[in-house]
Motif scaffolding. Sequence first.
Motif, PDB file in Angstrom:
ATOM      1  N   LYS A  83       0.774  -1.174  -0.019  1.00  0.00           N
ATOM      2  CA  LYS A  83       0.001  -0.212  -0.047  1.00  0.00           C
ATOM      3  C   LYS A  83       0.918   1.208  -0.036  1.00  0.00           C
ATOM      4  CE  LYS A  83      -3.917  -2.317   2.477  1.00  0.00           C
ATOM      5  NZ  LYS A  83      -4.716  -2.430   3.680  1.00  0.00           N
ATOM      6  N   TYR A  84       1.882   1.336   0.822  1.00  0.00           N
ATOM      7  CA  TYR A  84       2.762   2.446   0.897  1.00  0.00           C
ATOM      8  C   TYR A  84       3.425   2.350  -0.513  1.00  0.00           C
ATOM      9  CZ  TYR A  84       6.980   5.083   1.939  1.00  0.00           C
ATOM     10  OH  TYR A  84       7.903   5.925   1.752  1.00  0.00           O
ATOM     11  N   ASN A  85       4.108   1.486  -0.993  1.00  0.00           N
ATOM     12  CA  ASN A  85       4.653   1.649  -2.349  1.00  0.00           C
ATOM     13  C   ASN A  85       3.625   2.078  -3.465  1.00  0.00           C
ATOM     14  OD1 ASN A  85       7.249   0.852  -1.309  1.00  0.00           O
ATOM     15  ND2 ASN A  85       6.743  -1.345  -1.848  1.00  0.00           N
ATOM     16  N   ARG A  86       2.632   1.668  -3.544  1.00  0.00           N
ATOM     17  CA  ARG A  86       1.504   2.082  -4.548  1.00  0.00           C
ATOM     18  C   ARG A  86       1.276   3.700  -4.324  1.00  0.00           C
ATOM     19  NH1 ARG A  86      -0.370   3.038  -9.028  1.00  0.00           N
ATOM     20  NH2 ARG A  86      -2.750   2.943  -9.239  1.00  0.00           N
ATOM     21  N   LEU A  87       0.686   4.034  -3.004  1.00  0.00           N
ATOM     22  CA  LEU A  87       0.876   5.504  -2.660  1.00  0.00           C
ATOM     23  C   LEU A  87       2.085   6.468  -3.232  1.00  0.00           C
ATOM     24  CD1 LEU A  87      -1.280   5.322   0.492  1.00  0.00           C
ATOM     25  CD2 LEU A  87      -2.053   6.065  -1.589  1.00  0.00           C
ATOM     26  N   LYS A  88       3.274   5.926  -2.793  1.00  0.00           N
ATOM     27  CA  LYS A  88       4.341   6.427  -3.233  1.00  0.00           C
ATOM     28  C   LYS A  88       4.482   6.702  -4.596  1.00  0.00           C
ATOM     29  CE  LYS A  88       8.339   4.636  -2.701  1.00  0.00           C
ATOM     30  NZ  LYS A  88       9.802   4.022  -2.180  1.00  0.00           N
ATOM     31  N   GLU A  89       4.121   5.649  -5.490  1.00  0.00           N
ATOM     32  CA  GLU A  89       4.021   5.833  -7.123  1.00  0.00           C
ATOM     33  C   GLU A  89       3.134   6.826  -7.362  1.00  0.00           C
ATOM     34  OE1 GLU A  89       2.564   2.385  -8.988  1.00  0.00           O
ATOM     35  OE2 GLU A  89       4.394   1.080  -8.201  1.00  0.00           O
ATOM     36  N   ILE A  90       2.135   7.071  -6.845  1.00  0.00           N
ATOM     37  CA  ILE A  90       1.180   8.487  -7.059  1.00  0.00           C
ATOM     38  C   ILE A  90       1.795   9.526  -6.751  1.00  0.00           C
ATOM     39  CG2 ILE A  90      -1.268   9.113  -6.530  1.00  0.00           C
ATOM     40  CD1 ILE A  90      -2.095   6.206  -6.169  1.00  0.00           C
ATOM     41  N   ASN A  91       2.257   9.632  -5.296  1.00  0.00           N
ATOM     42  CA  ASN A  91       2.833  10.856  -4.747  1.00  0.00           C
ATOM     43  C   ASN A  91       4.095  10.669  -4.437  1.00  0.00           C
ATOM     44  OD1 ASN A  91       3.143  13.166  -3.742  1.00  0.00           O
ATOM     45  ND2 ASN A  91       1.341  13.364  -2.443  1.00  0.00           N
ATOM     46  N   PRO A  92       5.243  11.015  -4.966  1.00  0.00           N
ATOM     47  CA  PRO A  92       6.612  10.910  -4.503  1.00  0.00           C
ATOM     48  C   PRO A  92       6.832  11.693  -3.282  1.00  0.00           C
ATOM     49  CG  PRO A  92       6.604  11.172  -6.842  1.00  0.00           C
ATOM     50  CD  PRO A  92       5.198  11.614  -6.179  1.00  0.00           C
ATOM     51  N   ASN A  93       6.010  12.671  -2.964  1.00  0.00           N
ATOM     52  CA  ASN A  93       6.350  13.415  -1.692  1.00  0.00           C
ATOM     53  C   ASN A  93       6.119  12.741  -0.549  1.00  0.00           C
ATOM     54  OD1 ASN A  93       7.184  15.596  -3.405  1.00  0.00           O
ATOM     55  ND2 ASN A  93       5.060  16.407  -3.325  1.00  0.00           N
ATOM     56  N   LEU A  94       5.383  11.366  -0.478  1.00  0.00           N
ATOM     57  CA  LEU A  94       5.182  10.656   0.589  1.00  0.00           C
ATOM     58  C   LEU A  94       6.483  10.045   1.196  1.00  0.00           C
ATOM     59  CD1 LEU A  94       2.647   9.450   2.104  1.00  0.00           C
ATOM     60  CD2 LEU A  94       2.992   7.450   0.774  1.00  0.00           C
ATOM     61  N   GLU A  95       7.473   9.806   0.368  1.00  0.00           N
ATOM     62  CA  GLU A  95       8.810   9.555   0.989  1.00  0.00           C
ATOM     63  C   GLU A  95       9.422  10.383   1.765  1.00  0.00           C
ATOM     64  OE1 GLU A  95      11.975   6.928   1.789  1.00  0.00           O
ATOM     65  OE2 GLU A  95       9.975   6.459   0.923  1.00  0.00           O
ATOM     66  N   LEU A  96       9.265  12.019   1.396  1.00  0.00           N
ATOM     67  CA  LEU A  96       9.664  12.879   2.218  1.00  0.00           C
ATOM     68  C   LEU A  96       9.196  13.199   3.515  1.00  0.00           C
ATOM     69  CD1 LEU A  96      11.522  15.467   2.371  1.00  0.00           C
ATOM     70  CD2 LEU A  96       9.534  16.667   1.119  1.00  0.00           C
ATOM     71  N   LEU A  97       7.576  12.912   3.449  1.00  0.00           N
ATOM     72  CA  LEU A  97       6.901  12.875   4.509  1.00  0.00           C
ATOM     73  C   LEU A  97       7.279  12.042   5.688  1.00  0.00           C
ATOM     74  CD1 LEU A  97       4.264  14.510   5.883  1.00  0.00           C
ATOM     75  CD2 LEU A  97       3.074  12.659   4.851  1.00  0.00           C
ATOM     76  N   LYS A  98       7.831  10.940   5.216  1.00  0.00           N
ATOM     77  CA  LYS A  98       7.784   9.642   5.995  1.00  0.00           C
ATOM     78  C   LYS A  98       9.224   9.825   6.746  1.00  0.00           C
ATOM     79  CE  LYS A  98       9.186   4.796   6.036  1.00  0.00           C
ATOM     80  NZ  LYS A  98      10.372   4.302   5.356  1.00  0.00           N
ATOM     81  N   LYS A  99      10.283  10.440   5.761  1.00  0.00           N
ATOM     82  CA  LYS A  99      11.883  10.821   6.464  1.00  0.00           C
ATOM     83  C   LYS A  99      11.602  12.055   7.433  1.00  0.00           C
ATOM     84  CE  LYS A  99      14.253   9.132   2.694  1.00  0.00           C
ATOM     85  NZ  LYS A  99      15.280   9.309   1.672  1.00  0.00           N
ATOM     86  N   THR A 100      10.694  12.967   7.247  1.00  0.00           N
ATOM     87  CA  THR A 100      10.691  14.014   7.955  1.00  0.00           C
ATOM     88  C   THR A 100      10.140  13.875   9.435  1.00  0.00           C
ATOM     89  OG1 THR A 100      10.124  15.509   5.959  1.00  0.00           O
ATOM     90  CG2 THR A 100       9.696  16.531   8.009  1.00  0.00           C
ATOM     91  N   PHE A 101       9.280  13.154   9.204  1.00  0.00           N
ATOM     92  CA  PHE A 101       8.421  12.741  10.718  1.00  0.00           C
ATOM     93  C   PHE A 101       9.093  11.332  11.381  1.00  0.00           C
ATOM     94  CE2 PHE A 101       5.477  15.869   8.793  1.00  0.00           C
ATOM     95  CZ  PHE A 101       5.430  16.686   9.802  1.00  0.00           C
ATOM     96  N   ASP A 102       9.947  10.743  10.531  1.00  0.00           N
ATOM     97  CA  ASP A 102      10.508   9.440  11.054  1.00  0.00           C
ATOM     98  C   ASP A 102       9.321   8.510  11.266  1.00  0.00           C
ATOM     99  OD1 ASP A 102      12.645   7.674  11.531  1.00  0.00           O
ATOM    100  OD2 ASP A 102      12.511   8.344  13.965  1.00  0.00           O
ATOM    101  N   LEU A 103       8.412   8.231  10.243  1.00  0.00           N
ATOM    102  CA  LEU A 103       7.356   7.355  10.495  1.00  0.00           C
ATOM    103  C   LEU A 103       7.862   5.869   9.933  1.00  0.00           C
ATOM    104  CD1 LEU A 103       4.709   9.714   8.798  1.00  0.00           C
ATOM    105  CD2 LEU A 103       4.998   9.269  11.125  1.00  0.00           C
TER     106      LEU A 103
END
Length: 174
Positions: free
Chosen positions: A152-172
Motif C-alpha cells: 500500500k505504501y509503495n502504491r501511494l508512493k508511486e502516485i505521490n513521491p512526496n510521501l517519502e519526504l513526509l515519512k523521512k521528515t516525521f520519522d514514520l
Amino acid sequence: MQSYARTDEANPKPVTQELSGEPKVSAFSISSIRAKRELQESTKGFVKEEVHLPTEAFTETEMLLQWSKYAQRLSDKGHKIMESLLLISDPKLEGTTITHELPNEGSKIDFETEKIEILGYLRGKLHNHNINIEVIVNEKVENKFAFTPIDKYNRLKEINPNLELLKKTFDLDI
C-alpha cells in the motif's frame, strides 16, 4: 415495371408483356450481353462531377466536444453500451485521424457497427470530410492490488513521491 397477363385465343397460355414497351431479356441470353455492352458504351461519355466537400480545420477540443455530444445523444436514445464505449477513453487527434483506444476486441466490434454514424456526425459538425477514426485495442489491463502495508505504501508512493519526504521528515514507520 408492372406486367399484365392476357391469354391469346389461339394459345391458351398467358403471355406476359412489359408495360414499358420493352421486351423482357433473360440474364443468360446473348441479348442481355449485347444490352450490357450498349449500356457500358453509353456511360463512357458521362463524366463524373467532382464534388468538393468541406475540409475546414478543427482543434482537438472541438472534436472532443462533438464526441461528447454524440455520446450524450446515444445516451438519450438508450444506447448505453455505445455511450460507454465512446467515453471509455478520450480520443486523440492526429491531423484528421481520430485514434480511439478500446480495451478488447469485443468492444472494437461493437464500436465498428456505429463507426459510420459517428463519422457522419463528426464530419457534418466539424465541417471536414477527411476525418477518419482508427480504433486501437489495448488489452493491457493494469490492476495493481495492494494487500500488505508495504504494498500500500509503495502504491501511494508511486502516485505521490512526496510521501517519502513526509515519512523521512516525521520519522514514520510503515
